[in-house]
Write a protein that holds these residues in place. Structure first.
Motif, PDB file in Angstrom:
ATOM      1  N   ASN A   1       1.012  -1.231   0.009  1.00 41.54           N
ATOM      2  CA  ASN A   1      -0.248   0.016   0.041  1.00 41.54           C
ATOM      3  C   ASN A   1       0.962   1.282  -0.038  1.00 41.54           C
ATOM      4  N   VAL A   2       1.984   1.033   0.834  1.00 40.62           N
ATOM      5  CA  VAL A   2       2.721   2.474   0.672  1.00 40.62           C
ATOM      6  C   VAL A   2       3.506   2.666  -0.473  1.00 40.62           C
ATOM      7  N   SER A   3       3.917   1.528  -1.090  1.00 43.12           N
ATOM      8  CA  SER A   3       4.828   1.564  -2.397  1.00 43.12           C
ATOM      9  C   SER A   3       3.549   1.948  -3.427  1.00 43.12           C
TER      10      SER A   3
ATOM     11  N   GLU B   1      -5.898   5.265  -5.290  1.00 40.07           N
ATOM     12  CA  GLU B   1      -6.824   4.447  -4.289  1.00 40.07           C
ATOM     13  C   GLU B   1      -5.819   3.008  -3.976  1.00 40.07           C
ATOM     14  N   PRO B   2      -6.040   2.751  -2.739  1.00 40.63           N
ATOM     15  CA  PRO B   2      -5.350   1.567  -2.362  1.00 40.63           C
ATOM     16  C   PRO B   2      -5.742   0.326  -3.292  1.00 40.63           C
ATOM     17  N   LEU B   3      -4.813  -0.378  -3.401  1.00 39.04           N
ATOM     18  CA  LEU B   3      -5.156  -1.876  -4.023  1.00 39.04           C
ATOM     19  C   LEU B   3      -6.126  -2.480  -3.625  1.00 39.04           C
ATOM     20  N   GLU B   4      -7.117  -3.150  -4.441  1.00 37.64           N
ATOM     21  CA  GLU B   4      -8.078  -3.999  -3.819  1.00 37.64           C
ATOM     22  C   GLU B   4      -7.273  -5.515  -3.919  1.00 37.64           C
ATOM     23  N   LEU B   5      -7.825  -6.176  -2.838  1.00 38.09           N
ATOM     24  CA  LEU B   5      -7.575  -7.537  -2.863  1.00 38.09           C
ATOM     25  C   LEU B   5      -7.900  -8.562  -3.623  1.00 38.09           C
TER      26      LEU B   5
ATOM     27  N   GLU C   1      -0.729 -11.397  -6.713  1.00 34.83           N
ATOM     28  CA  GLU C   1       0.543 -11.520  -7.222  1.00 34.83           C
ATOM     29  C   GLU C   1       1.667 -10.762  -6.837  1.00 34.83           C
ATOM     30  N   LEU C   2       1.436  -9.441  -6.483  1.00 32.13           N
ATOM     31  CA  LEU C   2       2.481  -8.820  -5.975  1.00 32.13           C
ATOM     32  C   LEU C   2       3.037  -9.229  -4.672  1.00 32.13           C
ATOM     33  N   ARG C   3       2.143  -9.616  -3.808  1.00 30.38           N
ATOM     34  CA  ARG C   3       2.572 -10.194  -2.275  1.00 30.38           C
ATOM     35  C   ARG C   3       3.518 -11.360  -2.699  1.00 30.38           C
TER      36      ARG C   3
END
Length: 230
Positions: free
Chosen positions: A97-99, A108-112, A118-120
């Motif tokens: 989220n910070v990135s 907007e924050p990324l949706e789950l 994939e990024l996680r």
């Protein structure tokens, strides 16, 4: 001050760019470590974990070509890993989220969704890659404790007026932080970096160490001869 480690590590062997400008790789590393520092602050990381994250990043790219992996993904994994090393654990969701906010201000924050997961997974897999490349050697001795020790000693050495009217301490800490934009942390010993930034801060404000002219050895040489600080 003696350098140690590979000559090309940390930018020591990079070819300068045109007109004396930094080489392209150095500019990339500067931007990415700036991202590490700003993201680390927004994540509530202290100075040592941020320094560890920068060192992990620089050390990784001493072993791997810059074009082999996305440097910002390596930076995110370095933050994640540094949090573990320095026992200031971070959640991957917070790093993402910070990135995302760093690269997309006002977004907007990324949706789950699948993109998030994939990024996680990429961050976690990259962390394992970094550990293997660095052979699990991710604990470092930083200059911070040495600089603190030197500043306290120097404060007691100088007269109170000279110390209070010049921001030597603030400048030395700022110089130390900025040194992590490059690979000095890999090329020189922690004690030498600490005394170098302090010496530069004193020179910047024209502050002279008492009795330096009469001393047998320069003040900085006495400091660097000190034993290890626990």
């Amino acid at each position: 001050m003696e350098a140690f480690g590979p000559g090309t590590c940390g930018g020591g062997g990079e070819t300068p760019g045109t007109e004396g400008r930094p080489a392209p790789e150095a500019r990339v590393h500067f931007r990415v470590t700036r991202f590490i520092m700003e993201a680390g602050v927004k994540l509530g990381m202290q100075s040592i974990p941020i320094a560890t994250a920068c060192t992990i990043y620089h050390k990784f790219f001493c072993e791997i070509n810059l074009d082999a992996y996305d440097p910002y993904l390596v930076a995110m994994s370095s933050l994640y890993l540094a949090g573990k090393v320095e026992e200031q654990h971070l959640r991957t969701r917070d790093i993402i989220n910070v990135s995302n906010r760093y690269f997309h201000p006002g977004g907007e924050p990324l949706e789950l969704d699948s993109r998030f997961w994939e990024l996680r997974d990429s961050i976690v897999q990259c962390e394992l890659l970094v550990l293997r490349v660095l052979r699990f050697q991710v604990s470092f001795q930083h200059p911070h404790k040495y600089l603190l020790h030197y500043l306290i000693s120097l404060k007691n050495w100088l007269n109170r007026y000279s110390w209070q009217r010049t921001p030597v301490s603030v400048t030395a800490w700022a110089l130390l932080r900025d040194s992590y934009h490059g690979g000095l942390c890999l090329r020189f010993r922690a004690q030498h970096i600490a005394v170098a930034v302090l010496h530069l801060a004193l020179q910047a404000y024209g502050v002279e160490v008492p009795a330096e002219a009469e001393a047998e050895k320069p003040w900085w040489q006495i400091y660097t001869m000190d034993t290890e600080i626990p």
